[in-house]
Scaffold this active site. Sequence first.
Site, PDB file in Angstrom:
ATOM      1  N   LYS A 204       0.836  -1.202   0.000  1.00  0.00           N
ATOM      2  CA  LYS A 204       0.000   0.000   0.000  1.00  0.00           C
ATOM      3  C   LYS A 204       0.875   1.259   0.000  1.00  0.00           C
ATOM      4  CE  LYS A 204      -3.317   2.344   2.838  1.00  0.00           C
ATOM      5  NZ  LYS A 204      -3.556   2.420   4.253  1.00  0.00           N
TER       6      LYS A 204
ATOM      7  N   ASP B 104      -7.295   1.249   0.361  1.00  0.00           N
ATOM      8  CA  ASP B 104      -7.410   1.479   1.804  1.00  0.00           C
ATOM      9  C   ASP B 104      -8.843   1.143   2.213  1.00  0.00           C
ATOM     10  OD1 ASP B 104      -9.017   3.559   1.016  1.00  0.00           O
ATOM     11  OD2 ASP B 104      -8.092   5.038   2.342  1.00  0.00           O
TER      12      ASP B 104
END
Length: 222
Positions: free
Chosen positions: A134, A152
Amino acid sequence: MARSYLNEARRRVAPKRERIRPIIDRLAAAYPDAKIALESRSDLELLVAVMLSAQTTDVNVNHVTETLFQKYRRPEDYLAVPPEELERDIFATGFYRQKAKALRGSMKMILEEYDGRVPHQLDELVRLPGVGRKTANVVAAELGNPQGIVVDTHVRRLSQRLALTRQEDPVKIERDLIRLVPREDWGRFPHLLIRHGRRVCIARLPRCEECVINDLCPSSRV
Ligand code: SF4
């Protein structure tokens, strides 16, 4: 199958391949300034800010980095102070021990293997200690080289509600989105969903009546 997906499947909307373009265009029109909220002025500052943003708010990180970046300007600077001093300087972002360790490890690798420069490739970024997929995706996208789509909590929730995926696992959701979202939109797509997720498609009670894509959403309650 996730309950949200079951609900979505009950409603009729066009196939996701037909909906994705208008979804992106309408959200882009609604949030023309949707971009990363973390402040940075260089590749290095960007990487550090994103690493510090785990488990805390962007506002909090910006507050800390305002003074941090005056003291730590080069990768060497993070290694020149005792670890405890770096921990103190980033204390307010939480998980300061792990974050300080990750920062020092990353700076060491950047100096030893990347000539002191932040790498731009995803497979290189994920090699840096403490940098997960991420974080690497966010950094690569902001460096103008998106090689994936950041997933997310907002991106996950909205992608499910919009029936762009039926997956729960972020890596599998990203895989679905990569197949669906045009490559030129990989960078801004998460920012659009995050903005929409904070303002309208909120977790507990989505405001479907004021949503600009409610006719494209199988989960719409209006
Ligand atoms: S606010 Fe409602 S209509 Fe809009 S994306 Fe979320 S669930 Fe769908």
